[in-house]
Design a protein around this motif. Structure first.
Motif: not given
Length: 260
Positions: A8-11, A25-26, A53-55, A212-214
């Motif tokens: 939550l802080e990193r991203y 982000q999820k 943050g690509v998991g 993210t579909e952006v």
């Protein structure tokens, strides 16, 4: 999979972006991306996808780090000379973002092993410097129905495109087949490190947009640039219904002889 407190802080800067936010982000955290090539293009792709943050990231490269690589392949340094590039990349990315699921593929991809390598991933990034590899990855992604983001960079210029199999134009729609005989390479004509970096960053941006579909991905579009003039061109392209790979009568399997 939910975000942990550290994430939550990193991203936080990602959360502020219109269209991404926490839900975007999820999506990044739950995405699975295979990057084929950890050299000039792959260095930028991998760093920025890991930072974003690509998991789950697959890192595929069968080559070893050479001194001449360090002019552009910024994932590696002099302590990595002689080390496998995928292993070297793994160490840097794990240090940057320890919350990622990283997997290393140290073998060279071929017609026998590439589809198995693709199967656990949602998207594939082609970041190689070999024409035969570019066609192999394209054709395998069409057969496996995997979205592909691909780029090329040489000297002062490059190109990037995204491919949705059987929907948008594939690499073979444009260039038909691997070239025979000698073709210009960075070994013969050189490459500015920033050229490879730029097109690797563009590939990473395409991956994030698709996940993210952006925005509008480069489906049915080829983006080119010569950095000497900074002349960017976005060229509309069309899927070839008679393409030997993705056309109505396209390939049903990979033929080893084609990619040699």
């Amino acid at each position: 999979m939910d975000l942990i407190k550290e994430e939550l802080e990193r991203y936080h800067r990602n959360f502020l972006l219109s269209g991404i936010g926490i839900e975007g982000q999820k999506k990044l955290k739950n995405a699975r991306v295979l990057v084929i090539g950890a050299g000039g293009l792959g260095s930028s792709v991998l760093y920025y996808l890991a930072a974003a943050g690509v998991g789950s990231l697959g890192i595929c490269d069968g080559d070893e780090v050479d001194l001449s690589n360090l002019q552009r392949q910024v994932l590696h340094n002099v302590q990595d000379l002689g080390k496998n590039k995928a292993d070297s990349a793994f160490q840097k990315l794990a240090a940057l973002n320890p919350n990622l699921n990283l997997r290393v593929f140290k073998e060279r991809l071929n017609t026998e092993n590439i589809q198995a390598a693709l199967q656990d991933y949602d998207l594939v990034v082609e970041a190689t410097d070999s024409f035969n590899s570019k066609f192999l990855v394209n054709d395998a992604c069409v057969l496996s129905n995997k979205i592909l983001i691909r780029a090329s960079a040489l000297a002062f210029s490059g190109q990037v495109m995204s491919i949705k199999p059987k929907v948008s134009a594939c690499y073979t729609c444009l260039f038909d087949a691997p070239p025979k005989g000698e073709m210009p390479t960075s070994t013969s004509v050189g490459i500015l490190g920033a050229t490879a970096g730029l097109f690797g960053v563009l590939e990473a941006a395409e991956v994030i947009k698709i996940i993210t579909e952006v925005g509008e991905p480069l489906f049915d579009k080829l983006l080119t640039c010569d950095i000497r003039s900074m002349d960017f061109r976005k060229i509309s392209i069309k899927r070839n219904p008679n393409c030997r790979v993705c056309g109505e009568n396209g390939i049903r399997k990979l033929e080893r002889a084609l990619y040699k």
